[in-house]
Design a protein around this motif. Sequence first.
Motif, PDB file in Angstrom:
ATOM      1  N   THR A  39     -23.650  42.639 -37.930  1.00 20.25           N
ATOM      2  CA  THR A  39     -23.750  43.242 -38.954  1.00 20.25           C
ATOM      3  C   THR A  39     -23.933  44.722 -38.914  1.00 20.25           C
ATOM      4  O   THR A  39     -23.736  45.669 -39.673  1.00 20.25           O
ATOM      5  CB  THR A  39     -25.231  42.689 -39.626  1.00 20.25           C
ATOM      6  OG1 THR A  39     -26.108  42.903 -38.828  1.00 20.25           O
ATOM      7  CG2 THR A  39     -24.938  41.425 -40.091  1.00 20.25           C
ATOM      8  N   HIS A  40     -24.484  45.305 -37.505  1.00 12.82           N
ATOM      9  CA  HIS A  40     -24.683  46.559 -37.412  1.00 12.82           C
ATOM     10  C   HIS A  40     -23.325  47.156 -36.797  1.00 12.82           C
ATOM     11  O   HIS A  40     -23.494  48.516 -36.498  1.00 12.82           O
ATOM     12  CB  HIS A  40     -25.998  47.010 -36.680  1.00 12.82           C
ATOM     13  CG  HIS A  40     -26.955  46.238 -37.670  1.00 12.82           C
ATOM     14  ND1 HIS A  40     -27.461  47.067 -38.764  1.00 12.82           N
ATOM     15  CD2 HIS A  40     -27.937  45.443 -37.538  1.00 12.82           C
ATOM     16  CE1 HIS A  40     -28.467  46.553 -39.405  1.00 12.82           C
ATOM     17  NE2 HIS A  40     -28.709  45.445 -38.602  1.00 12.82           N
ATOM     18  N   LEU A  81     -30.029  35.749 -33.111  1.00 12.84           N
ATOM     19  CA  LEU A  81     -30.266  37.058 -33.877  1.00 12.84           C
ATOM     20  C   LEU A  81     -29.691  37.897 -33.185  1.00 12.84           C
ATOM     21  O   LEU A  81     -29.144  39.085 -34.045  1.00 12.84           O
ATOM     22  CB  LEU A  81     -32.043  37.211 -33.756  1.00 12.84           C
ATOM     23  CG  LEU A  81     -32.781  36.282 -34.466  1.00 12.84           C
ATOM     24  CD1 LEU A  81     -34.171  36.464 -34.253  1.00 12.84           C
ATOM     25  CD2 LEU A  81     -32.640  36.587 -35.971  1.00 12.84           C
ATOM     26  N   TYR A 141     -26.128  37.798 -34.799  1.00 10.65           N
ATOM     27  CA  TYR A 141     -26.357  38.257 -36.165  1.00 10.65           C
ATOM     28  C   TYR A 141     -26.313  39.896 -36.248  1.00 10.65           C
ATOM     29  O   TYR A 141     -25.728  40.543 -36.998  1.00 10.65           O
ATOM     30  CB  TYR A 141     -27.593  37.903 -36.908  1.00 10.65           C
ATOM     31  CG  TYR A 141     -27.693  38.347 -38.113  1.00 10.65           C
ATOM     32  CD1 TYR A 141     -26.782  38.030 -39.434  1.00 10.65           C
ATOM     33  CD2 TYR A 141     -28.786  39.103 -38.442  1.00 10.65           C
ATOM     34  CE1 TYR A 141     -27.259  38.455 -40.603  1.00 10.65           C
ATOM     35  CE2 TYR A 141     -28.916  39.770 -39.776  1.00 10.65           C
ATOM     36  CZ  TYR A 141     -28.283  39.283 -40.691  1.00 10.65           C
ATOM     37  OH  TYR A 141     -28.707  39.713 -41.987  1.00 10.65           O
ATOM     38  N   PHE A 142     -27.367  40.312 -35.464  1.00  7.05           N
ATOM     39  CA  PHE A 142     -27.516  41.896 -35.701  1.00  7.05           C
ATOM     40  C   PHE A 142     -26.383  42.727 -34.946  1.00  7.05           C
ATOM     41  O   PHE A 142     -26.023  43.914 -35.589  1.00  7.05           O
ATOM     42  CB  PHE A 142     -28.614  42.190 -35.012  1.00  7.05           C
ATOM     43  CG  PHE A 142     -30.125  42.181 -35.770  1.00  7.05           C
ATOM     44  CD1 PHE A 142     -30.215  42.702 -37.078  1.00  7.05           C
ATOM     45  CD2 PHE A 142     -31.072  41.284 -35.194  1.00  7.05           C
ATOM     46  CE1 PHE A 142     -31.308  42.488 -37.766  1.00  7.05           C
ATOM     47  CE2 PHE A 142     -32.064  41.065 -36.071  1.00  7.05           C
ATOM     48  CZ  PHE A 142     -32.196  41.761 -37.288  1.00  7.05           C
ATOM     49  N   SER A 143     -25.473  42.254 -34.138  1.00  4.27           N
ATOM     50  CA  SER A 143     -24.376  42.813 -33.526  1.00  4.27           C
ATOM     51  C   SER A 143     -23.365  42.933 -34.288  1.00  4.27           C
ATOM     52  O   SER A 143     -22.561  43.899 -34.356  1.00  4.27           O
ATOM     53  CB  SER A 143     -23.978  42.100 -32.017  1.00  4.27           C
ATOM     54  OG  SER A 143     -23.689  40.708 -32.398  1.00  4.27           O
TER      55      SER A 143
END
Length: 141
Positions: free
Chosen positions: A70-71, A63, A66-68
């Motif tokens: 996408t953002h 996770l 994934y978040f690093s």
Amino acid sequence: MNEENDHLEAALRSLKPRAPGARVVVALHRELDPPTQRHSHSWFFKTGLTWAGAMSVCLVIVLGFYFSRTHSEPQYHLIGVAQSQPSLDVFNPVQLEDGTYARPVRVHWNRSAQWEDPATQTRLIHYQPQEKLALIPLEIF
């Protein structure tokens, strides 16, 4: 050594450590000796906890990636492009090596483009000055 401190050092040498009490010895044995009872299901419980911990760490890592991804990358959109009016500088004529005359001319203008990320309200401005030099041939009669 000082003679003043001889009686203190002699007193310190005469001190002998006292054996610990019986309750202290029993408590130490109880803490340091291995447990006598073994549960038959303790290995299963420890294995399950280890597996759950490993899966939790893997989930956090996945996770996090994934978040690093996408953002962290801004999504810039082009919002404007501009070009200034060119300015023209005309210089005095010069004589070239072949004997002909030419007038040096410099043209200067600026270009700019603006991008904006609507999610973070950040703006990127690309400013690009440009300049061209040219020789305009002159005919002298």
